[in-house]
Each structure stands twice: as structure tokens, then as C-alpha cells.
Design an enzyme around this catalytic site. Structure first.
Site, PDB file in Angstrom:
ATOM      1  N   LYS A 106     -13.144  -0.344   0.063  1.00 27.62           N
ATOM      2  CA  LYS A 106     -12.503  -0.295   1.380  1.00 27.62           C
ATOM      3  C   LYS A 106     -12.984  -1.454   2.254  1.00 27.62           C
ATOM      4  O   LYS A 106     -12.216  -2.161   2.877  1.00 27.62           O
ATOM      5  CB  LYS A 106     -12.817   1.043   2.067  1.00 27.62           C
ATOM      6  CG  LYS A 106     -12.086   2.213   1.500  1.00 27.62           C
ATOM      7  CD  LYS A 106     -10.653   2.295   1.937  1.00 27.62           C
ATOM      8  CE  LYS A 106      -9.580   1.872   1.014  1.00 27.62           C
ATOM      9  NZ  LYS A 106      -9.571   2.031  -0.383  1.00 27.62           N
ATOM     10  N   ASN A 115      13.659  18.516   4.933  1.00 35.16           N
ATOM     11  CA  ASN A 115      12.356  17.877   4.721  1.00 35.16           C
ATOM     12  C   ASN A 115      11.421  18.970   4.244  1.00 35.16           C
ATOM     13  O   ASN A 115      11.262  19.980   4.919  1.00 35.16           O
ATOM     14  CB  ASN A 115      11.839  17.257   6.031  1.00 35.16           C
ATOM     15  CG  ASN A 115      10.465  16.618   5.835  1.00 35.16           C
ATOM     16  OD1 ASN A 115      10.060  16.322   4.714  1.00 35.16           O
ATOM     17  ND2 ASN A 115       9.756  16.425   6.930  1.00 35.16           N
TER      18      ASN A 115
HETATM   19  C1  AGP Z   1      -6.846   0.610  -2.768  1.00 36.42           C
HETATM   20  O1  AGP Z   1      -7.177   0.618  -1.383  1.00 36.42           O
HETATM   21  C2  AGP Z   1      -6.006  -0.602  -3.129  1.00 36.42           C
HETATM   22  N1  AGP Z   1      -4.830  -0.643  -2.355  1.00 36.42           N
HETATM   23  C3  AGP Z   1      -5.765  -0.698  -4.629  1.00 36.42           C
HETATM   24  O2  AGP Z   1      -7.039  -0.744  -5.256  1.00 36.42           O
HETATM   25  C4  AGP Z   1      -4.962   0.446  -5.269  1.00 36.42           C
HETATM   26  O3  AGP Z   1      -5.733   1.637  -5.284  1.00 36.42           O
HETATM   27  C5  AGP Z   1      -4.650   0.043  -6.725  1.00 36.42           C
HETATM   28  O4  AGP Z   1      -3.839  -1.109  -6.687  1.00 36.42           O
HETATM   29  C6  AGP Z   1      -3.937   1.141  -7.509  1.00 36.42           C
HETATM   30  O5  AGP Z   1      -2.710   1.416  -6.905  1.00 36.42           O
HETATM   31  P1  AGP Z   1      -1.933   2.740  -7.360  1.00 36.42           P
HETATM   32  O6  AGP Z   1      -2.795   3.900  -6.980  1.00 36.42           O
HETATM   33  O7  AGP Z   1      -0.643   2.696  -6.603  1.00 36.42           O
HETATM   34  O8  AGP Z   1      -1.736   2.677  -8.846  1.00 36.42           O
END
Ligand code: AGP
Length: 612
Positions: free
Chosen positions: A489, A100
Site C-alpha cells: 500500500k 440493485n
Molecule cells: C493492489 O493495491 C494493486 N492494485 C495490485 O497489486 C492488485 O492487487 C493486483 O494487480 C491484482 O489485481 P486483481 O486482484 O484484480 O487480480
């Protein structure tokens, strides 16, 4: 991050190893494997997929033996597949290794071994380590543990590893530097794992290996030394872990665990990339294309969601410290609007999962038009990194909560290192400024640790606003993207409508929304906008809005005007996004918990949006 288990004793190792790997599944992984030593024969089973796939693989095959090691892999070097899964066996079969961590100089070691006649099956740094140990063992005729010790003196990077030597089959050899390992002390048996969770059902007597230590485990003895072969007395502790909620450690949700992990994950992000002594930044993943980045006419950052917000921080960083024009684009818009892309452009795709369909499509389009494509991703071997010309992994470890937290700060940390490295290369920033900013970056983990002490206070504030129906987030400069992130958030896990704005935009419409029912979260730490953000707070208060301000430690001015303040440690304004976002993450977490929402799997959301 990867998971390791090992056993040596009188019981059959197989069920102990499989159950141990299941206990480690919470860490997130993409492949699994075990090695069993049975009467001097070693049987290795490994595959891409889950532990249940590994069990299928062993069906009908020999699974005897009372010594063994197991591994769940979270890819760092080499894509997730059967060949890259651990355990890795040295070319001549004398050593079997689970690991790891990251061997930063594995390419150099690999070339050296190739010159000595070694060949490799996998793309991993771990296979290189197994062959290095074997080459030392056979060429210097030393004991297995001495060969491990000598090999590790040649390694740069982080490791937690367990080794079987097929010609000295009565022992397990373990070593630790940066990636934790814990040994369970049984009666006539020993257990070893990446954390205590696979061990606690057998014993509560544990020895946590320290960095630079090597442990040699036999049926009836545990011997610990340092890399100079100096003996160390085992420090046995009694652990009290409730087996029932081990998946998230002591945390109720992955999101809270990942918020708290940020001091560690950020240290992992810059480990091996910032040399604190030489005060230098070294981003191996983009070294070959650094001249093209430094001479870029324009940088276009494409991303979605939280990663887009990280990109906005990158825009401020690159334009201030590297003086390269930057555009930040929602990937979903960029891919369809027939954008103008020039060969001198550099496209940076930011993605935690490395699988977001819109971001992947955007870089494919840009690549066809001749741009240099870089990636900043958290999952090695995912689709986006495989399609870029170069890139940097964020090394934040698996992020399981759908709401991105530690990945965001890791992305911002990578962008910060890039901006300073390129700014120095372009002579935009002086050596003195470069070294000063590097020193400040190294303080970020401890600053986050310090502000975490305010968690109870932040939770009280969350309780006051858990029933809000709307919220506004305001910030200026580097903190404007943090306002957007804070709003995302809150809305994505508590389902409260929330919007982020540049604070000065309020008078262009949004201030019409302000009344006594509107909570307004203001990022108001000491920076060049401070007097202006104070005015914005007064504008909100004049309309009876509720102001919750994130302020610099010791700020007494805003304390007199805001309804609530949350203090964060002072740090250079360019690094403040890494700090100021954390209280907003914590607020959204507790509001969502108090509203009974599914924090780790919010409604309608997926961790990775692999469809349009
Ligand atoms: C963020 O809290 C969400 N889960 C979502 O906006 C996410 O950042 C977005 O779908 C992009 O995902 P990625 O960074 O895996 O490309």
C-alpha cells in the site's frame, strides 16, 4: 454497485433519467438502460457499456413520456451484455423492473416460474423478480403494488427496486431491503434514486426508504407501507449535498471512500452467507463442489499483488482450521514454471478485477491438467469467474481506487468463511468453535467502525513519516501477510520504498537496515506470538529504529517501548488481518496525500493488469 433513478411528474422524464444515471457513474458499472412510459406505451432502451452508449441507442427513437426509470448495472448474476442490462420486462410485458441487490433464492423462484410456463431471456435474478410479480398480478387479480408486496415476501436477499406496471401506468412502485433508495419530494413530481446525488439539483427534501418499506408514487401523492400493507408516515429530511464533489460522496479520493466503506462491504460479503440465527455458513457458489474441496490433497492459491497477500492469509486459515495443505503462488511464476498439478488439487484464483492476465493464464493451465478451479472475484461476469468451475463473488462493490483496500478485506472474509465451512465439514473444528468464530466474524464490521475513530491520530503519525525514503513492515503468523500488504500500500501510492517481512526474519539480514531514519511498522496485537514480537520491537529500538506499532486496545506494554501506537479492537487472531490492515491502509493514504501523489491513479499502475 448498481445505480437506480426514477421520475414521475409533469416534466419529460428522459433528460432527468440520463443526467441521473451520469450522476451515478461513480458507482462503477458495466451497462445502462432506461424505460419510458409514454401514453401507456413503454419504451425500453438498454445496452452493455456506458451512459453515452445508451444515449446513442435512443437517438432517433421515441423518448417521450413523463414517467420513467433508469439503471446502471454492476453485474452480480449474469455477464455484462445487452440482454442482462436493466430494465427487465416480465414475459408478458406487464411489469418493467430495475433492481440493485441480489436475490439469493432466484434459482428456486425461476424454476417455479418455469413450471408455470414462464421463460427467460436473461441470466439475471431481476428478470425472475419481474416475472414473479407479473405471475402474482395476473393469477390473483390484485393491484400492482400488492403484487409487488406479495412477491417480495417470497424473496430472500437484498433489493432496492423500482417497478413500472404498464396496465397501471400512473405510478412508480419502489421497495427497499438492504440496497438504499431515496425519494426526492418535488412539487407535483417525485424523484427516486439509489442515493441523493441524482436528485439534489431538483429538491433537497428527501425521504430515505427503510428496509421492508414499499413506496407508491403518483404525480401528486407518496404512499409508504410495509410488507404487511401498513401505512408508514414519510420521514422527510432536508439534505445538504455539495453537487460539486458528489462523485466520491464527501471523500476527496475513492481510496478513502473505499477504506471507510469496509464495514458495509464486509457486511455485503457475508450477507446471505452467514445465518446469524442458525450460526451457519452457506457458500452457494461452491456448494456443488464442496465434497471435492473437502477431500482435496492440496489447495494451490494463485494471485497477484494484494490478492496474493489475501491468499497468504488463506494459507494460514486453511491449514489451521481445515488441515488441508496449501501453497500460495504468484500467478506470473506459477504459469511458467511447469508446476506439478494433480487431479486431486484445488486451485483457487483470487482476483478483484477478474481480468488479471497472469492469474487467468495460470488457471487455464491448471484446468488443462484436471484440477478443480475456483475463483474468488469481485467483478461478476469477468473473465476469471467465467473460466472457473465454481467460485464466490466478494460483493465488495466496485473498487475504483487503484490501490486495493475493501477488496482485500472482502477476499480475506471469503477465505475465512471457506476455511471454517470446510473445517467444520471435515470435523477439524467443533460445532462450538464453528459457532464462536461465526459470532466473531459478525463483529468485524463494528470493530472496523470503532478503530476508524483513531483516524485523526493515524493521520498525525502519517505526517511524521511522509518524508521517509524507506520503511519496513513486520508481522508474524496471520499478520505476516498483513505486513506485506501494508508495505505494498505504502509503496504503490506514495512511492516510498517499503518492504514487509516475517518479524523473525529481521536478524537474517534486514536488521542491518535499521537506524534512526528507518520507520518500522509492527503488527503487534495480542496473539500467540506476542512475547516474540515484543522482543522484535526491542531489537529495533536497540538500533534506534522508529517503531510504529499496531496494538490491541489497552496494551500498555508496547506503549512504553514504541514511538507510536495505534490501538485496534481485540478479536480472534484468525480474524485480526481484517482489522489490523485498516490502519496501514489509512497511513499509506495520508502519506500519499501529504506527498501530493495521485492517490486514486498512482503513476505506472492500472486497476486491472490485463497484460503480462
Ligand atoms: C493492489 O493495491 C494493486 N492494485 C495490485 O497489486 C492488485 O492487487 C493486483 O494487480 C491484482 O489485481 P486483481 O486482484 O484484480 O487480480
Amino acid at each position: 454497485m448498481c445505480g437506480i433513478v426514477g421520475y414521475i411528474g409533469s416534466r419529460t422524464a428522459y433528460p432527468i433519467l440520463i443526467k441521473g444515471l451520469q450522476r451515478l457513474e461513480y458507482r462503477g458499472y458495466d451497462s445502462a438502460g432506461i424505460a419510458l412510459l409514454d401514453n401507456n406505451n413503454v419504451n425500453v432502451y438498454k445496452c452493455k457499456g456506458k451512459v453515452r452508449d445508451l444515449e446513442q441507442l435512443t437517438n432517433g427513437n421515441p423518448i417521450g413520456g413523463t414517467i420513467g426509470i433508469g439503471h446502471t448495472r454492476w453485474a452480480t448474476h449474469g455477464i455484462p451484455n445487452d440482454v442482462n442490462a436493466h430494465p427487465h420486462t416480465s414475459m408478458n410485458g406487464k411489469f418493467v423492473v430495475v433492481h440493485n441487490g441480489i436475490i439469493e433464492n432466484f434459482a428456486h423462484l425461476r424454476n417455479e416460474l418455469i413450471s408455470r410456463g414462464y421463460s427467460f431471456k436473461s441470466e439475471t435474478d431481476t428478470e425472475v423478480l419481474a416475472c414473479l410479480i407479473e405471475n402474482i398480478y395476473t393469477s390473483t387479480n390484485v393491484s400492482a403494488e400488492t403484487a409487488v408486496r406479495i412477491a417480495l415476501t417470497k424473496v430472500v436477499g437484498a433489493y432496492g427496486l423500482v417497478v413500472i406496471c404498464t396496465t397501471e401506468p400512473n405510478k412508480l412502485i419502489a421497495a427497499r431491503k438492504g440496497s438504499p433508495l431515496v425519494i426526492g419530494m418535488g412539487h407535483g413530481e417525485y424523484f427516486i434514486a439509489s442515493d441523493a446525488t441524482p436528485i439534489v439539483e431538483y429538491t433537497d427534501q428527501m425521504v430515505y426508504l427503510n428496509d421492508g418499506e414499499i413506496a407508491i408514487l403518483t404525480n401528486d401523492n407518496l404512499n409508504i407501507t410495509n410488507l404487511n400493507d401498513e401505512r408508514k408516515d414519510p420521514n422527510v429530511t432536508t439534505v445538504d449535498i455539495n453537487i460539486d464533489n458528489i462523485d466520491k460522496g464527501d471523500y476527496e479520493h475513492y481510496m478513502l471512500k473505499e477504506i471507510h466503506e469496509q464495514p458495509i462491504s464486509l457486511s455485503d460479503t457475508f450477507r446471505g452467507r452467514i445465518n446469524p440465527d442458525l450460526k451457519q455458513i452457506n457458500l452457494g457458489g461452491i456448494t456443488e463442489v464442496l465434497p471435492r474441496i473437502s477431500n482435496a490433497k492440496r489447495i494451490i492459491i494463485v494471485a497477484c499483488g494484494t490478492s496474493y497477500h489475501a491468499g497468504l492469509v488463506g494459507e494460514y486459515l486453511f491449514e489451521e482450521y481445515a488441515r488441508i495443505p496449501v501453497e500460495v503462488e504468484y500467478a506470473s511464476e506459477f504459469r511458467y514454471r511447469n508446476p506439478i498439478i494433480n487431479a486431486g488439487d484445488v486451485i483457487i484464483a483470487i482476483s478483484q478485477s477478474g481480468e488479471t492476465a497472469d492469474t487467468l493464464a495460470a488457471i487455464r493451465m491448471a484446468k488443462e491438467q484436471g484440477a478443480l478451479i475456483l475463483g474468488i472475484c469481485n467483478v461478476a461476469g469477468s473473465s476469471i469467474p467465467r473460466e472457473t468451475h465454481a467460485g464466490i463473488y466478494t460483493h465488495a462493490g466496485p473498487e475504483i481506487g487503484v490501490a486495493s483496500t475493501k477488496a482485500f478485506t472482502a477476499q480475506v472474509m471469503v477465505l475465512t468463511m471457506m476455511a471454517f465451512l470446510i473445517g467444520k465439514k471435515r470435523n477439524i473444528i467443533s460445532t462450538e468453535k464453528y459457532e464462536e468464530m461465526i459470532s466473531n466474524m459478525l463483529k468485524v464490521p463494528q470493530s472496523i467502525e470503532a478503530l476508524m475513530k483513531n483516524e485523526a491520530h493515524i493521520r498525525e503519525i502519517a505526517h511524521l513519516y511522509k518524508d521517509a525514503t524507506n520503511a519496513i513492515y513486520l508481522g508474524r503468523g496471520y499478520l505476516y501477510p498483513v505486513a506485506l500488504e501494508g508495505a505494498l500500500k505504502l509503496k504503490e501510492i506514495s512511492y516510498i520504498h517499503a518492504e514487509g517481512y516475517p518479524a523473525a526474519e529481521m536478524k537474517h539480514g534486514p536488521i542491518a537496515l535499521i537506524d534512526q531514519n528507518m520507520p518500522v511498522f509492527v503488527l503487534a496485537t495480542k496473539d500467540k506470538y506476542y512475547e516474540k514480537i515484543v522482543n522484535n520491537i526491542q531489537e529495533v529500538k536497540a538500533r534506534r529504529g522508529q517503531v510504529i506499532a499496531i496494538v490491541s486496545e489497552g496494551d500498555e506494554t508496547i506503549r512504553k517501548m514504541a514511538d507510536h501506537v495505534i490501538e485496534v479492537p481485540n478479536i480472534d487472531e484468525a480474524l485480526m488481518p481484517l482489522i489490523a490492515v485498516v490502519p496501514l491502509q489509512i497511513i499509506s493514504y495520508y502519506v500519499a496525500v501529504m506527498r501530493g501523489c495521485n492517490v486514486d491513479q498512482p503513476r505506472n499502475l492500472a486497476k486491472s493488469v490485463t497484460v503480462e
